[in-house]
Write a protein that holds these residues in place. Structure first.
Motif, mmCIF file in Angstrom:
data_model
loop_
_atom_site.group_PDB
_atom_site.id
_atom_site.type_symbol
_atom_site.label_atom_id
_atom_site.label_comp_id
_atom_site.label_asym_id
_atom_site.label_seq_id
_atom_site.Cartn_x
_atom_site.Cartn_y
_atom_site.Cartn_z
ATOM 1 N N LYS A 94 0.569 -16.566 -3.952
ATOM 2 C CA LYS A 94 -0.454 -15.971 -4.839
ATOM 3 C C LYS A 94 -1.837 -16.538 -4.521
ATOM 4 N N TYR A 121 2.682 -11.078 0.578
ATOM 5 C CA TYR A 121 3.382 -10.109 -0.287
ATOM 6 C C TYR A 121 4.893 -10.127 -0.040
ATOM 7 N N LEU A 124 6.432 -12.808 -1.930
ATOM 8 C CA LEU A 124 6.501 -12.461 -3.351
ATOM 9 C C LEU A 124 7.487 -11.319 -3.626
ATOM 10 N N LYS A 125 8.149 -10.837 -2.544
ATOM 11 C CA LYS A 125 9.099 -9.718 -2.615
ATOM 12 C C LYS A 125 8.424 -8.408 -3.064
ATOM 13 N N GLU A 126 7.113 -8.322 -2.830
ATOM 14 C CA GLU A 126 6.383 -7.073 -3.079
ATOM 15 C C GLU A 126 6.379 -6.284 -1.765
ATOM 16 N N LEU A 127 7.538 -5.664 -1.486
ATOM 17 C CA LEU A 127 7.791 -5.132 -0.146
ATOM 18 C C LEU A 127 6.897 -3.945 0.221
ATOM 19 N N ASN A 128 6.605 -3.073 -0.734
ATOM 20 C CA ASN A 128 5.760 -1.917 -0.406
ATOM 21 C C ASN A 128 4.335 -2.349 -0.072
ATOM 22 N N MET A 129 3.839 -3.357 -0.800
ATOM 23 C CA MET A 129 2.502 -3.897 -0.502
ATOM 24 C C MET A 129 2.503 -4.584 0.868
ATOM 25 N N ALA A 130 3.602 -5.295 1.176
ATOM 26 C CA ALA A 130 3.732 -5.962 2.483
ATOM 27 C C ALA A 130 3.730 -4.931 3.601
#
Length: 231
Positions: A94, A121, A124-130
């Motif tokens: 973050k 990302y 953070l497991k925010e895969l679509n953002m990654a």
């Protein structure tokens, strides 16, 4: 005179940078401390010092040096990105995102910036953002295989193995690095596709880099759970 002191400081800094390349970071720090005493307002010297401190695993001192460089030149994108890298090493994605976005406000066309953003990302497991960030990195620098590779890793975790396989095949036209090679082998094996090719790739990858036998090492390289299970 002042001009000569500044030139001397820069010359000493260049010597220190060469020492870092030779793996002599501790000696480099001694030279850099002298150079900074001669010219404390030269931001580049603080950046080289931060690099040497990171190499000697003195992360807290490196953070102070980076902050000093930024105070001298807040538009130094490389300093913000190194601060982001430190945050990632400290498992604080973050914070890393905050620093990366500071750099991106200054230069929105940095492939490395989008690559680091994707990694943060992903952690953070925010895969679509990654995925979005890795796509942007590879659009800006089409042969940036590390960004393409991480894009494939995300696609695999999102349950799109065929799209990931397509990416890894493309990457192996750019590099013969062990990571995409073993990832492709695992994905092919898991999908019961081209088993002979899968075995051949896995053998070659592990010959090139035996570290990939380790699950911990795979995780450090941001391999997701699905791909780790496939190996």
């Amino acid at each position: 005179n002042l001009k000569q002191l500044n030139l001397n400081a820069i010359s000493i800094g260049q010597t220190a940078a060469r020492l870092i390349q030779l793996g002599e970071a501790k000696d480099a720090i001694r030279f850099l401390n002298l150079a900074i005493r001669l010219n404390p307002k030269e931001e580049h010297l603080w950046l080289i010092l931060a690099d040497a401190q990171i190499k000697t695993e003195d992360i807290s001192s490196a953070s102070i040096s980076l902050d000093k460089a930024i105070s001298l030149n807040p538009r130094k994108t490389s300093a913000w990105l190194v601060k982001a890298s430190i945050s990632m090493q400290q498992k604080n994605p973050k914070n890393a995102i905050i620093y990366i976005k500071k750099a991106m406000e200054i230069d929105s066309k940095m492939p490395k910036g989008y690559f680091q953003l994707g990694n943060a990302y992903f952690m953070l497991k925010e895969l679509n953002m990654a995925l979005k960030a890795f796509k942007k990195a590879s659009e800006l620098k089409p042969k940036f295989w590390q960004a393409l590779n991480n894009k494939a890793l995300v696609l695999y975790e999102l349950g799109k193995p065929q799209a990931a396989i397509k990416e890894w095949n493309k990457i192996l036209e750019i590099t013969n690095n062990a990571e995409p090679m073993l990832a492709l082998a695992a994905a092919l094996h898991q999908s019961n596709n081209e088993i002979d090719k899968s075995i051949k790739l896995a053998k070659q990858a592990l010959t090139n880099d035996p570290n990939y036998v380790s699950r911990l090492y795979q995780k450090e390289q941001l391999w997701g759970e699905k791909l780790q299970q496939a190996t």
